[in-house]
Scaffold this motif. Structure first.
Motif, PDB file in Angstrom:
ATOM      1  N   SER A   1      -1.296 -33.643  -3.605  1.00 51.59           N
ATOM      2  CA  SER A   1      -1.837 -34.186  -2.434  1.00 51.59           C
ATOM      3  C   SER A   1      -1.422 -32.647  -1.232  1.00 51.59           C
ATOM      4  O   SER A   1      -0.861 -31.735  -1.710  1.00 51.59           O
ATOM      5  N   ALA A   2      -1.885 -32.940   0.125  1.00 51.71           N
ATOM      6  CA  ALA A   2      -1.315 -31.993   1.220  1.00 51.71           C
ATOM      7  C   ALA A   2      -0.902 -32.850   2.177  1.00 51.71           C
ATOM      8  O   ALA A   2      -1.036 -32.509   3.459  1.00 51.71           O
ATOM      9  N   VAL A   3      -0.137 -34.029   1.929  1.00 50.58           N
ATOM     10  CA  VAL A   3       0.476 -34.854   2.589  1.00 50.58           C
ATOM     11  C   VAL A   3       2.212 -34.405   2.716  1.00 50.58           C
ATOM     12  O   VAL A   3       2.711 -34.067   1.678  1.00 50.58           O
ATOM     13  N   ARG A   4       2.556 -33.992   3.849  1.00 50.79           N
ATOM     14  CA  ARG A   4       4.005 -33.509   4.002  1.00 50.79           C
ATOM     15  C   ARG A   4       4.835 -34.747   3.438  1.00 50.79           C
ATOM     16  O   ARG A   4       4.570 -35.800   3.993  1.00 50.79           O
ATOM     17  N   GLY A   5       5.760 -34.300   2.749  1.00 46.40           N
ATOM     18  CA  GLY A   5       6.670 -35.314   2.463  1.00 46.40           C
ATOM     19  C   GLY A   5       7.909 -34.714   1.227  1.00 46.40           C
ATOM     20  O   GLY A   5       7.369 -33.614   0.709  1.00 46.40           O
ATOM     21  N   ALA A   6       8.758 -35.566   1.099  1.00 46.97           N
ATOM     22  CA  ALA A   6       9.992 -34.920   0.262  1.00 46.97           C
ATOM     23  C   ALA A   6       9.562 -35.457  -1.292  1.00 46.97           C
ATOM     24  O   ALA A   6       8.857 -36.440  -1.296  1.00 46.97           O
ATOM     25  N   VAL A   7       9.833 -34.554  -2.196  1.00 50.59           N
ATOM     26  CA  VAL A   7       9.647 -34.909  -3.574  1.00 50.59           C
ATOM     27  C   VAL A   7      11.063 -35.635  -3.948  1.00 50.59           C
ATOM     28  O   VAL A   7      12.052 -35.116  -3.891  1.00 50.59           O
ATOM     29  N   ARG A   8      10.866 -36.860  -4.634  1.00 51.24           N
ATOM     30  CA  ARG A   8      12.199 -37.884  -5.189  1.00 51.24           C
ATOM     31  C   ARG A   8      11.848 -37.880  -6.562  1.00 51.24           C
ATOM     32  O   ARG A   8      11.195 -38.781  -6.987  1.00 51.24           O
ATOM     33  N   PRO A   9      12.834 -37.318  -7.448  1.00 51.73           N
ATOM     34  CA  PRO A   9      12.698 -37.337  -8.747  1.00 51.73           C
ATOM     35  C   PRO A   9      12.888 -39.083  -9.249  1.00 51.73           C
ATOM     36  O   PRO A   9      13.756 -39.818  -8.476  1.00 51.73           O
ATOM     37  N   GLY A  10      12.021 -39.630 -10.020  1.00 48.39           N
ATOM     38  CA  GLY A  10      11.941 -40.860 -10.339  1.00 48.39           C
ATOM     39  C   GLY A  10      11.383 -41.861  -9.492  1.00 48.39           C
ATOM     40  O   GLY A  10      11.075 -43.062  -9.890  1.00 48.39           O
ATOM     41  N   VAL A  11      11.049 -41.457  -8.484  1.00 49.65           N
ATOM     42  CA  VAL A  11      10.328 -42.334  -7.291  1.00 49.65           C
ATOM     43  C   VAL A  11       9.026 -41.384  -7.262  1.00 49.65           C
ATOM     44  O   VAL A  11       7.761 -42.395  -6.997  1.00 49.65           O
ATOM     45  N   THR A  12       8.987 -40.186  -6.694  1.00 47.76           N
ATOM     46  CA  THR A  12       7.554 -39.639  -6.631  1.00 47.76           C
ATOM     47  C   THR A  12       6.569 -39.789  -7.729  1.00 47.76           C
ATOM     48  O   THR A  12       6.884 -39.737  -9.005  1.00 47.76           O
ATOM     49  N   ASP A  13       5.491 -40.187  -7.412  1.00 40.24           N
ATOM     50  CA  ASP A  13       4.405 -40.290  -8.524  1.00 40.24           C
ATOM     51  C   ASP A  13       3.809 -39.012  -8.833  1.00 40.24           C
ATOM     52  O   ASP A  13       3.472 -38.219  -8.066  1.00 40.24           O
ATOM     53  N   VAL A  14       4.186 -38.326 -10.122  1.00 38.71           N
ATOM     54  CA  VAL A  14       3.687 -37.126 -10.571  1.00 38.71           C
ATOM     55  C   VAL A  14       1.942 -36.974 -10.149  1.00 38.71           C
ATOM     56  O   VAL A  14       1.310 -35.761 -10.229  1.00 38.71           O
ATOM     57  N   MET A  15       1.383 -38.046 -10.191  1.00 38.34           N
ATOM     58  CA  MET A  15      -0.049 -38.081  -9.855  1.00 38.34           C
ATOM     59  C   MET A  15      -0.494 -38.215  -8.406  1.00 38.34           C
ATOM     60  O   MET A  15      -1.575 -38.413  -7.935  1.00 38.34           O
ATOM     61  N   ASP A  16       0.556 -38.104  -7.447  1.00 35.49           N
ATOM     62  CA  ASP A  16       0.340 -37.963  -5.989  1.00 35.49           C
ATOM     63  C   ASP A  16       1.627 -37.235  -5.662  1.00 35.49           C
ATOM     64  O   ASP A  16       2.599 -37.962  -4.690  1.00 35.49           O
ATOM     65  N   ILE A  17       1.651 -35.892  -5.580  1.00 31.84           N
ATOM     66  CA  ILE A  17       2.964 -34.974  -5.185  1.00 31.84           C
ATOM     67  C   ILE A  17       2.766 -34.470  -3.750  1.00 31.84           C
ATOM     68  O   ILE A  17       1.761 -33.741  -3.573  1.00 31.84           O
ATOM     69  N   PRO A  18       3.700 -34.913  -2.947  1.00 34.00           N
ATOM     70  CA  PRO A  18       3.364 -34.323  -1.394  1.00 34.00           C
ATOM     71  C   PRO A  18       3.785 -32.842  -1.341  1.00 34.00           C
ATOM     72  O   PRO A  18       4.538 -32.188  -2.145  1.00 34.00           O
ATOM     73  N   ARG A  19       2.767 -32.415  -0.406  1.00 35.85           N
ATOM     74  CA  ARG A  19       3.127 -30.791  -0.226  1.00 35.85           C
ATOM     75  C   ARG A  19       3.327 -30.627   1.291  1.00 35.85           C
ATOM     76  O   ARG A  19       2.300 -31.160   2.021  1.00 35.85           O
ATOM     77  N   HIS A  20       4.009 -29.578   1.612  1.00 34.11           N
ATOM     78  CA  HIS A  20       3.985 -29.083   2.981  1.00 34.11           C
ATOM     79  C   HIS A  20       3.196 -27.883   3.109  1.00 34.11           C
ATOM     80  O   HIS A  20       3.373 -26.628   2.254  1.00 34.11           O
TER      81      HIS A  20
END
Ligand SMILES: [Zn+2]
Length: 283
Positions: free
Chosen positions: A243-262
């Motif tokens: 995505s282009a939504v700012r956010g932290a990537v959290r192993p095991g929590v973040t969905d690989v089909m919805d990865i935030p980016r700054h």
């Protein structure tokens, strides 16, 4: 005679200056908040995984780009997309500090001006290309930039030889649809979705000769994609979606089909780039 497009070859030509009293006041207030945050922030020593993306690396921004990569490398390791995916899927809290760098749309400057710097610095990167913009004719580019008010001039895009050369080096080529489509607008049209997603994947794989399994959806907010678009991306065989939504990537929590980016852009001052690299405004 076909119209000859003139292309922006510097950041100043590509992005318009801020004009108007209100916009200038908002921009000054934002700059002050970022400056204050930069003064408060400390060098990162705790584990993190953070995805950063930009659009261009114009020649006049190369010094800032190189300085940023050197500064960021003091705080974390840049990893390629398969490594990022493995870190997320692993599910255990990572004790590493990781950056992932991507560029959207497919502008030539990323390869031409930025590529040698990233090769030098051993920083892997992925370009999410809208395939119709690669080797594009003037009419296609005109249609694209008509929907991109952020730019005051057209920006030159990659050709397929450059994309292939990037992918044989330290770069990867990911998918950003064919026409830079807003997927939420075509969710009701299965044929169009297939063309923009599976079609673009086939075009990339045909030109590059490698599997393309990473996607970033155009415009990048939650409202720019719907369940039909997400299903079409998974059905086409993509194994990560950014995505282009700012956010932290959290192993095991973040969905690989919805990865935030700054988002950051390299005509911004170095302290501002570092503010985002350190996770300012992360949820
Ligand atoms: Zn885009």
């Amino acid at each position: 005679m076909p119209a000859t497009p003139t292309f922006a070859e510097t950041a100043a030509e590509a992005w318009p200056p801020i004009s108007g009293w209100g916009a200038r006041a908002r921009s000054a207030a934002r700059a002050a908040r970022i400056r204050l945050e930069a003064l408060k922030q400390r060098r990162q020593t705790e584990p993190f995984v953070r995805c950063l993306y930009a659009h261009a690396v114009f020649p006049d921004t190369v010094p800032t780009f190189r300085a940023f990569l050197k500064a960021a490398k003091q705080e974390g390791e840049f990893v390629d997309t398969p490594t990022l995916r493995a870190i997320i899927a692993d599910g255990r809290p990572s004790d590493g500090r990781f950056f992932h760098l991507s560029f959207d749309d497919g502008f030539a400057s990323v390869y031409e001006a930025g590529g040698p710097v990233m090769e030098d610095e051993r920083v892997p990167y992925i370009m999410f290309v809208a395939t119709d913009l690669i080797d594009a004719d003037p009419d296609t580019l005109a249609a694209y930039f008509a929907h991109m008010p952020a730019y005051q001039a057209r920006v030159r895009t990659l050709d397929w030889d450059q994309a292939k050369a990037a992918a044989t080096g330290i770069g990867e080529i990911g998918c950003h649809t064919r026409t830079h489509a807003r997927l939420s607008k075509i969710g009701h049209d299965p044929a169009r979705l297939t063309d923009e997603i599976a079609g673009a994947k086939a075009i990339i794989e045909g030109h590059i000769g490698q599997r393309c399994d990473s996607f970033a959806w155009p415009y990048g907010t939650a409202s720019d994609i719907d369940e039909h678009g997400r299903a079409a991306i998974a059905d086409a065989g993509f194994t990560s979606n950014f995505s282009a939504v700012r956010g932290a990537v959290r192993p095991g929590v973040t969905d690989v089909m919805d990865i935030p980016r700054h988002q950051l852009e390299f005509h911004w001052p170095l302290h501002e780039l570092m503010v985002w690299a350190r996770g300012f405004r992360e949820a």
